[in-house]
Write an enzyme that holds these catalytic residues in place. Structure first.
Site, mmCIF file in Angstrom:
data_model
loop_
_atom_site.group_PDB
_atom_site.id
_atom_site.type_symbol
_atom_site.label_atom_id
_atom_site.label_comp_id
_atom_site.label_asym_id
_atom_site.label_seq_id
_atom_site.Cartn_x
_atom_site.Cartn_y
_atom_site.Cartn_z
ATOM 1 N N CYS A 14 -9.495 -4.870 -22.306
ATOM 2 C CA CYS A 14 -8.001 -5.126 -21.985
ATOM 3 C C CYS A 14 -6.601 -3.975 -22.249
ATOM 4 O O CYS A 14 -6.194 -3.611 -23.149
ATOM 5 C CB CYS A 14 -7.396 -5.956 -23.739
ATOM 6 S SG CYS A 14 -5.466 -7.001 -22.957
ATOM 7 N N GLY A 15 -7.410 -2.576 -21.178
ATOM 8 C CA GLY A 15 -5.945 -1.969 -21.388
ATOM 9 C C GLY A 15 -5.632 -1.917 -19.554
ATOM 10 O O GLY A 15 -4.704 -3.101 -19.905
ATOM 11 N N VAL A 17 -5.431 -2.680 -16.571
ATOM 12 C CA VAL A 17 -6.061 -3.810 -15.974
ATOM 13 C C VAL A 17 -5.639 -5.146 -16.149
ATOM 14 O O VAL A 17 -5.647 -5.938 -16.195
ATOM 15 C CB VAL A 17 -6.861 -2.870 -15.420
ATOM 16 C CG1 VAL A 17 -7.717 -4.612 -13.879
ATOM 17 C CG2 VAL A 17 -6.544 -2.251 -14.367
ATOM 18 N N GLY A 136 -8.342 -1.168 -5.074
ATOM 19 C CA GLY A 136 -6.647 -1.863 -6.225
ATOM 20 C C GLY A 136 -6.726 -3.551 -4.778
ATOM 21 O O GLY A 136 -7.177 -3.926 -4.776
ATOM 22 N N ILE A 138 -5.707 -4.490 -1.940
ATOM 23 C CA ILE A 138 -6.105 -4.121 -0.742
ATOM 24 C C ILE A 138 -7.273 -5.447 0.156
ATOM 25 O O ILE A 138 -8.493 -5.087 -1.027
ATOM 26 C CB ILE A 138 -6.554 -3.114 -0.236
ATOM 27 C CG1 ILE A 138 -5.003 -2.054 0.266
ATOM 28 C CG2 ILE A 138 -6.331 -3.379 1.198
ATOM 29 C CD1 ILE A 138 -5.587 -0.707 0.297
ATOM 30 N N GLY A 189 1.937 10.105 -13.308
ATOM 31 C CA GLY A 189 0.794 8.834 -13.866
ATOM 32 C C GLY A 189 0.233 9.160 -12.600
ATOM 33 O O GLY A 189 -0.689 7.700 -12.866
ATOM 34 N N GLU A 192 -5.265 11.713 -13.862
ATOM 35 C CA GLU A 192 -5.607 11.337 -14.832
ATOM 36 C C GLU A 192 -5.754 12.906 -16.204
ATOM 37 O O GLU A 192 -5.252 13.880 -15.358
ATOM 38 C CB GLU A 192 -7.052 10.899 -15.112
ATOM 39 C CG GLU A 192 -7.375 9.447 -14.730
ATOM 40 C CD GLU A 192 -6.285 8.330 -15.800
ATOM 41 O OE1 GLU A 192 -6.489 8.997 -17.203
ATOM 42 O OE2 GLU A 192 -6.930 7.482 -15.431
ATOM 43 N N LYS A 207 -16.879 4.521 -3.924
ATOM 44 C CA LYS A 207 -15.767 3.118 -3.427
ATOM 45 C C LYS A 207 -16.598 3.603 -1.271
ATOM 46 O O LYS A 207 -16.763 2.374 -1.242
ATOM 47 C CB LYS A 207 -14.433 3.441 -2.917
ATOM 48 C CG LYS A 207 -13.319 2.856 -4.538
ATOM 49 C CD LYS A 207 -12.328 3.611 -4.284
ATOM 50 C CE LYS A 207 -11.967 3.652 -5.494
ATOM 51 N NZ LYS A 207 -10.312 4.058 -5.429
#
Length: 430
Positions: A14-15, A17, A136, A138, A189, A192, A207
Site C-alpha cells: 500500500c505504497g 501505487v 505504467g 500505457i 522525485g 530514487e 521490461k
C-alpha cells in the site's frame, strides 16, 4: 444483470501505487461494478508498517501477515504491488494455489520467473495479468498478446524508463552534464535516492524481457537481455548526435533476426534520428514503437510510472480478471510455442558511432581505416579535427555485427596513434 455478491480483492502493498489502487477502488466503486458486473470489495491490505495512517482504508483491513491473507480461500483477486522477488513470488504462488487470480505490477519477478508463475496460474485455472509491469499507464501488454495475436511482430523499440528519459532529455535540451541532470531528476522525485536500477538499465532490461517474450511467443528471461547503462553518456556525445541529426535515448530493443530463426533483446543508449517518433518523447514519458507484418508501425505513448498512472493499468487488469471470474473463464496465459533461441549480443547488426582520440599526424586516418576493413566493418562517414598534435576522429559505420565492431575497437586500442576510444554508441531507428 449485476451480481450482488461482491468480488473480494486483497491488496499486497500500500505504497505509492497500492494506495492509489485502493483510492480508485473506493471512489469509482459504482463504475467498476457496472463494468465488471459485480461489486468489488477490498477484503484485506497487507503492509509492513501497520501503524501508518492510510486515508480511506479501514484499519481493520490492514495486516502484516500477507501469507495468512492470501491463504484465506475466499479471495477472488490478489493485487501484488510490493515488488521484488521475495516474498512476492511465494505470495503470488500461494494466492493462485488458494483459488485467487493475480494482478501484478512486478516486472523484476515476471522477467525472472514469469514461466513458473504462468504455469502455476494454468495449473490452478486462474488468471495472471500484469499490464502495469511495463510502461505504467500505457496499454501495451494487452495489445501485444491480444490485439496483435493474429499478426507477426518483428520489432519492439522503446523508451520504457521515465527517469533515464528525463535525464537524457535534460542533457539534450539544456546542455547539462549527466550528474547535474540526475540531481534535478532526484530533486523532482523522478529518480530514487539510489538510481542504479534505472540508470544502469536493470529496470528497462526486465521490461524488455517481458516484451520480447510476449511479442515473439518465446520465453525470454532477464539473463537473456544484453544491458548497458547510460552513466557514461556525455555532452560531447549529444553534440556529435546533433551533428548527425540525432538525439540519444536509452532504448529497449527486441527484434527478430532477418531470417526469423532467432530473437534478441537488449538495452543500451543509442542515437536515433530526430525524424523518428521516439526522438520527440520528452521528460519522464515513455513510448514504445512496434513493427509488425500486417499492422505496420504502431506507437504507444504516455506516462510510464507514478502512482495514479500505474494504478490505472492495475485497475484495467482488475476489471478484465473480474469479468473472467464471473464468466468462469480465464484470459490468455503464456504463449511460448515458438521457442525461438535468443541470440547473443555479438550477432546483433546495427550501425555505430565511434569517437577516437588520435595523434594529429599524417597516416592516422589510413591506419584506422585499415583496421575497420580488416574486421569487415564498412565506414560510412569520417570527421577529423586536429590541434597542437592532438586530434579527434569520429567514424560512423554502415551496418555491422556487434562482434565485428568489438574486434575493431580492440584492435584500434592497440594502435600507437590511437590515444583512446572516447565513445562508442549504436545508431538505431533508421
Amino acid at each position: 444483470m449485476m451480481r450482488t455478491r461482491p468480488l473480494k480483492v486483497a491488496l499486497l502493498g500500500c505504497g505509492v501505487v497500492g494506495s492509489e489502487v485502493a483510492r480508485i477502488m473506493t471512489t469509482h466503486a459504482g463504475d467498476l461494478a457496472a463494468r465488471i458486473g459485480a461489486p468489488v470489495e477490498l477484503a484485506g491490505v497487507a503492509v509492513r508498517r501497520p501503524d501508518k495512517v492510510r486515508e480511506g482504508i479501514d484499519p481493520a483491513l490492514v495486516t502484516t501477515d500477507a501469507t495468512a491473507l492470501v491463504k484465506r480461500g475466499d479471495l477472488d483477486i490478489v493485487v501484488e504491488v510490493i515488488g521484488g522477488i521475495e516474498p512476492a513470488r511465494t505470495l503470488i504462488t500461494t494466492a493462485l494455489e488458494h483459488g485467487a487470480s493475480v494482478v501484478s505490477a512486478n516486472k523484476a519477478l515476471l522477467a525472472q520467473d514469469g514461466a513458473a508463475l504462468h504455469a502455476a496460474a494454468e495449473k490452478h485455472g486462474r488468471d495472471l495479468y500484469y499490464e502495469a509491469a511495463v510502461a505504467g499507464a500505457i496499454p501495451l501488454i494487452r495489445p501485444l498478446r491480444e490485439s496483435l495475436a493474429g499478426d507477426k511482430v518483428n520489432r519492439v523499440l522503446g523508451i520504457v524508463n521515465g527517469t533515464t528519459n528525463f535525464i537524457l532529455d535534460k542533457m539534450d535540451t539544456t546542455g547539462a552534464g549527466y550528474q547535474e541532470a540526475l540531481d534535478e531528476a532526484t530533486a523532482l522525485g523522478y529518480a530514487e535516492a539510489d538510481p542504479t536500477a534505472d540508470v544502469e538499465g536493470f529496470d528497462a532490461a526486465a521490461k524488455a524481457a517481458i516484451l520480447a517474450g510476449i511479442a515473439f511467443h518465446t520465453r525470454v528471461r532477464l539473463d537473456d537481455v544484453h544491458r548497458e547503462g547510460m552513466t557514461e553518456v556525455t555532452a560531447g556525445d549529444f553534440a556529435s548526435a546533433r551533428e548527425m541529426g540525432c538525439t540519444i535515448k536509452l532504448l529497449a530493443i527486441c527484434e527478430r533476426a532477418e531470417d526469423g530463426a532467432s530473437v534478441t533483446a537488449r538495452v543500451h543508449p543509442a542515437m536515433i534520428p530526430l525524424s523518428h517518433p521516439l526522438a520527440s518523447v520528452r521528460g519522464a514519458y515513455n513510448a514504445v514503437f512496434v513493427e509488425s507484418d500486417a499492422a505496420g508501425q504502431l506507437m504507444f505513448y504516455g506516462p510510464g510510472a507514478g502512482g495514479a498512472p500505474t494504478a490505472s493499468a492495475v485497475l484495467g487488469d482488475l476489471v478484465a480478471v473480474g469479468r473472467n471470474r464471473l464468466s468462469g473463464a480465464t484470459g490468455p496465459g503464456e504463449s511460448a510455442y515458438a521457442a525461438l533461441p535468443v541470440s547473443p549480443m555479438g550477432e546483433v547488426v546495427t550501425r555505430y558511432h565511434i569517437s577516437l582520440d588520435v595523434a594529429d599526424k599524417p597516416g592516422v586516418l589510413a591506419q584506422v581505416a585499415t583496421v575497420f576493413a580488416e574486421h569487415g566493418v564498412s565506414i560510412d562517414t569520417v570527421r577529423q579535427q586536429g590541434k597542437d598534435g592532438e586530434a579527434s576522429l569520429v567514424v560512423v559505420t554502415h551496418r555491422a555485427s556487434d562482434a565485428a565492431l568489438g574486434g575493431t575497437v580492440e584492435a584500434l586500442r592497440k594502435l600507437d596513434t590511437v590515444r583512446g576510444v572516447a565513445s562508442i554508441m549504436r545508431v538505431e531507428g533508421e
